[in-house]
Enzyme design. Sequence first.
Site, PDB file in Angstrom:
ATOM      1  N   ASP A 170      44.076  45.571  32.641  1.00  0.00           N
ATOM      2  CA  ASP A 170      43.431  45.324  34.244  1.00  0.00           C
ATOM      3  C   ASP A 170      45.231  45.191  34.893  1.00  0.00           C
ATOM      4  O   ASP A 170      45.953  45.488  34.802  1.00  0.00           O
ATOM      5  CB  ASP A 170      42.629  44.042  34.368  1.00  0.00           C
ATOM      6  CG  ASP A 170      42.435  43.801  36.133  1.00  0.00           C
ATOM      7  OD1 ASP A 170      41.975  44.238  36.721  1.00  0.00           O
ATOM      8  OD2 ASP A 170      42.797  43.024  36.311  1.00  0.00           O
ATOM      9  N   CYS A 186      35.588  43.428  42.220  1.00  0.00           N
ATOM     10  CA  CYS A 186      36.599  43.870  41.371  1.00  0.00           C
ATOM     11  C   CYS A 186      37.195  42.229  40.462  1.00  0.00           C
ATOM     12  O   CYS A 186      36.010  41.488  41.256  1.00  0.00           O
ATOM     13  CB  CYS A 186      37.404  43.158  42.878  1.00  0.00           C
ATOM     14  SG  CYS A 186      38.767  43.160  42.539  1.00  0.00           S
TER      15      CYS A 186
END
Lengths: 267, 267
Positions: free
Chosen positions: A10, A185
Amino acid sequence: MDNRPIGLFDSGVGGLTVAKQVMKVLPHEDIVYFGDTARVPYGSKTKETVTKFSEQIIRFLLTKDVKAIIIACNTASANSYHDLIRTFPEMPIFEVITAGVESCIAATKNKKVGITGTQATVRSGAYELGIKQRVPDMRIYAQACPLFVNLAEEGWTDNEVARLTAHIYLDDMLAQGVDTIVLGCTHYPLLKRCISGVVGEKVTLVDPAKATALKMKKFLEQNDMLSDTEEGRNTFYVSDHTPSFDNLCERLLKTHYTAEKIDIEKY
Amino acid sequence: MDNRPIGLFDSGVGGLTVAKQVMKVLPHEDIVYFGDTARVPYGSKTKETVTKFSEQIIRFLLTKDVKAIIIACNTASANSYHDLIRTFPEMPIFEVITAGVESCIAATKNKKVGITGTQATVRSGAYELGIKQRVPDMRIYAQACPLFVNLAEEGWTDNEVARLTAHIYLDDMLAQGVDTIVLGCTHYPLLKRCISGVVGEKVTLVDPAKATALKMKKFLEQNDMLSDTEEGRNTFYVSDHTPSFDNLCERLLKTHYTAEKIDIEKY
């Protein structure tokens, strides 16, 4: 049987919400997580830059002998997935958009859905494309919600500023009658309680993390690549030792992990 | 006389508030600006990472034959200045903290001042140290205000979210009776109207940008290094072509500049 680890990455620490689901769904698997805390966030940056950063990270994960990779970041999934599978054709790479698309389609009853995400995710149109390919007459309302990431990192997950911000971002799509909103998200699930309060009980919030973990499980089962170790080990790497990693680890995973710092620009 | 350009750099576009003051105060000087838009922000990252990024940027500016450099970023000034002057001893390097310290001391009447900045700037204690060295009995209240950067970048510079956020960050130091507050991040002047409304007319807001530009002018004068070109040229470089650079250029400098993208990791 394949006891090599699964790689996850990430832009920073948001992907830990995906790692958590992988740990739940696949408790026997070893996990190698990389968080790009030196260059976070990705959501305000261009496709070209996000792809370059993602390639460096995958080259790093390859040195850890991973058997498959999850892009645990919507921005990188939406902008870089197609380039990454071309650059690394041998490596099974999973992204989080497809699971979000499928969960969203399964959840909506009135075919009106909202997509939230970073500027780069919304600009990519990846969720719209995925939904329209499957359900052409779906009505889709997309809204970039960049401040949600900063609110989550500041720990303002359920105060008046967070509520007011959620209203500004979401009131328009609510007025259009959406019955489902994708939290597009990996940071946004940290604000789930606040967002739920703003959108009301009748709107379903979709977090792609669990469905993504289930996709990985299915892939490993079908290819006889599950691990047979008793308990999976988790190893964490970051590009900068910022407090955010420790904070979110404690909050989310209820335990302390030590992350090793990597000079990711070398890869 | 020295017609080489002045170099300025920032984590992103906030440093344009400093560039603007340099253009005003030194209109004959050429300026080379670098904004690290691929790795912005710096304020949530460690000293080690901020110093490494700053060194890469200075190595890049050296290829542009700059005669002096302004670190137009409070986070890099506060965390990396001392390392940078050791690494580049030949290059005159200016930072923004000293000008902020001096302006703050000149402005306060009751010797109670507030310092605002990123987490990394506040954590460094650079403003406190600078003030205490000059005025040991000054009362100093420091507060990290990370969301101010995100609000400025989202363009929410004067709405209810910005006001509420300013209250959360500043009410404590106001209750302590500060009569002066340093805007210790180059983004914060973009929120000046909102912050003024929250702190009231009796509190002076200090922006180190103009005083920094005047320091540079004095240095160039004293060392006979002023440029004698009719009108300074401004050249801009970024590490990623994000919309933020164009947006702020238009808003702040009232003109359009084209920025060239640089692979800063190579330096």
